[in-house]
Design an enzyme around this catalytic site. Sequence first.
Site, PDB file in Angstrom:
ATOM      1  N   HIS A   1      39.818  58.550 -28.151  1.00 36.68           N
ATOM      2  CA  HIS A   1      38.753  59.454 -28.602  1.00 36.68           C
ATOM      3  C   HIS A   1      39.004  60.920 -28.186  1.00 36.68           C
ATOM      4  CE1 HIS A   1      37.109  55.613 -29.312  1.00 36.68           C
ATOM      5  NE2 HIS A   1      36.384  55.475 -28.223  1.00 36.68           N
TER       6      HIS A   1
ATOM      7  N   ARG B   1      36.329  31.269 -33.032  1.00 35.35           N
ATOM      8  CA  ARG B   1      36.685  29.961 -32.475  1.00 35.35           C
ATOM      9  C   ARG B   1      35.532  28.969 -32.552  1.00 35.35           C
ATOM     10  NH1 ARG B   1      39.147  30.263 -26.711  1.00 35.35           N
ATOM     11  NH2 ARG B   1      36.920  30.464 -26.426  1.00 35.35           N
TER      12      ARG B   1
ATOM     13  N   LYS C   1      32.616  59.648 -36.793  1.00 36.16           N
ATOM     14  CA  LYS C   1      31.325  60.302 -36.484  1.00 36.16           C
ATOM     15  C   LYS C   1      31.189  61.554 -37.333  1.00 36.16           C
ATOM     16  CE  LYS C   1      30.954  58.463 -31.838  1.00 36.16           C
ATOM     17  NZ  LYS C   1      29.657  57.902 -31.471  1.00 36.16           N
TER      18      LYS C   1
HETATM   19  C1  BG6 Z   1      34.456  52.805 -26.749  1.00 35.05           C
HETATM   20  C2  BG6 Z   1      34.712  52.517 -25.305  1.00 35.05           C
HETATM   21  O1  BG6 Z   1      35.654  52.935 -27.467  1.00 35.05           O
HETATM   22  O2  BG6 Z   1      33.719  54.011 -26.865  1.00 35.05           O
HETATM   23  C3  BG6 Z   1      33.427  52.465 -24.508  1.00 35.05           C
HETATM   24  O3  BG6 Z   1      35.405  51.276 -25.189  1.00 35.05           O
HETATM   25  C4  BG6 Z   1      32.636  53.732 -24.728  1.00 35.05           C
HETATM   26  O4  BG6 Z   1      33.677  52.280 -23.131  1.00 35.05           O
HETATM   27  C5  BG6 Z   1      32.451  53.981 -26.218  1.00 35.05           C
HETATM   28  O5  BG6 Z   1      31.356  53.572 -24.107  1.00 35.05           O
HETATM   29  C6  BG6 Z   1      31.786  55.306 -26.506  1.00 35.05           C
HETATM   30  O6  BG6 Z   1      31.468  55.356 -27.865  1.00 35.05           O
HETATM   31  P1  BG6 Z   1      30.076  55.965 -28.361  1.00 35.05           P
HETATM   32  O7  BG6 Z   1      30.167  55.923 -29.833  1.00 35.05           O
HETATM   33  O8  BG6 Z   1      29.009  55.069 -27.811  1.00 35.05           O
HETATM   34  O9  BG6 Z   1      30.015  57.329 -27.776  1.00 35.05           O
END
Ligand code: BG6
Length: 473
Positions: A238, A45, A180
């Site tokens: 995740h 924006r 990862k």
């Molecule tokens: C994100 C979440 O998807 O994943 C966050 O929104 C979280 O809250 C993060 O901290 C964790 O990812 P990583 O790669 O830092 O372990």
Amino acid sequence: MQNNFSFIILGATGDLAQKKLFPALHGLIRMNRTGNDFCIIGTGRKDFSREEFAGLVKSNIPKLHEDSWKRLEERLYYHAVDFGRPENGFKSLQQYLSTTEKAHNAGENRLFYLATLPSHFKSIAYSLRKHGLTETKGWCRLVFEKPFGSDEKTARELNREIRKVFDEKQIYRIDHYLGKELVQSIGILRAGNRIFSPIWNSENIDHVQINLIEDFGIGNRGNFYDNQGALRDVGQNHLLQLLCLIAMEIPARFDEKCIRNEKVKVLRKVKLSARDAVLGQYEGYSSEPGVGSGSKTETFFALKATIGNKRWKGVPFYLRSGKNLGRKFASIYIQFKEPNYTVFHNQRLNPNYLVIQIQPDDGMLVQLNGKVPGEKLKVMPVKMTFCHECAFGPNTPQAYETLLFEALQGDQSAFVRSDEVELSWKTIDKVTKKRPVLHPYAKGSMGPKEADEMIAKDGREWFNRIENVVQGL
Ligand code: BG6
């Protein structure tokens, strides 16, 4: 190496683009994974000149490599679009993109990355189509950041809307955990090692734990997080994705269709219930900026899931995540059943376990029972380790580098398919819609005591270790 493409980031001034996407693009250029025929267009924006925008991007790249930055900067553009009023912005973006891609010989292969608020996803998809940005002579793909929906119903609706204008083959739903390195290794660990594949079942495995433990709070994300909570933020995506990779049958082929079919089969059989869930909130959460006072949003959860198929009959999968806990790690802990004691004159032995340590200190570790020197039948635990960095060096691609590269290559295997996203919401909805009691916990602790009691009731305990994969100490 990927050549001839335009990478268009919608929401390019936001945190995700600045902290993850541009550094990942810089990383790909540095690793020579892009050719020279491409351009990158940021949209947002705010009004920025091309130079101002480049300055912003540059300031957010850690470990800047001058040569790679130069290659990026020469191909980096900015075009203002107000996603709330898409009419004008997208029309002019079409012309801008067309001229820019010609100048860089990008070949009308377009990847649109939606790093905006999810509330803009639908209208962006429609506007891209309406203004002809997706009519190309090459390929056209859309990458959606999470969250994709907020429950099963909204995810279904969003899928339905997006599929009115795009094919599933063009849609890439991100879950950055799937990029990862240690997560990408799970398939090889299971299928490529005869020592594991035959014992990957309820006859040999006692239980599995998937832990994503964080030692920081919600920072400046209060507005967003308070509407989400930990289950939606990391549980639906995740943690359930990791569960799928551990629990699925080995796919016939490691391709996008077979992998995702197997994950979907697991999701259909996962059972979660609010009765087997403990939710928590760290003390002081409701006075965080952006959080409503008296908020009932969870910043911690511990769940017990089961999988209703023969392979996993009676094997609990414990999933746990939380903010402001006493440690920071993500790992998958697989505990095997206890060995037969009789041969050791009933001396109790520690069960074997395997840890897939996603972060920090990426690696794997197996705990075995070894013999104490000089003693005939005396046993003590010893560890066998695999340290990723020791084996492969420090330059492992970051999750977003891997995923962006795969999206550019047209490989959807590490992206979430529409049925997967709907089923994982359906699974998590079983808990979120019931709103179990929220237990307070102190910052720096390992969550509410009720979570410890939940697993202790089953005669087990949480795995809270960060293993030393280098020495296996
Ligand atoms: C994100 C979440 O998807 O994943 C966050 O929104 C979280 O809250 C993060 O901290 C964790 O990812 P990583 O790669 O830092 O372990």
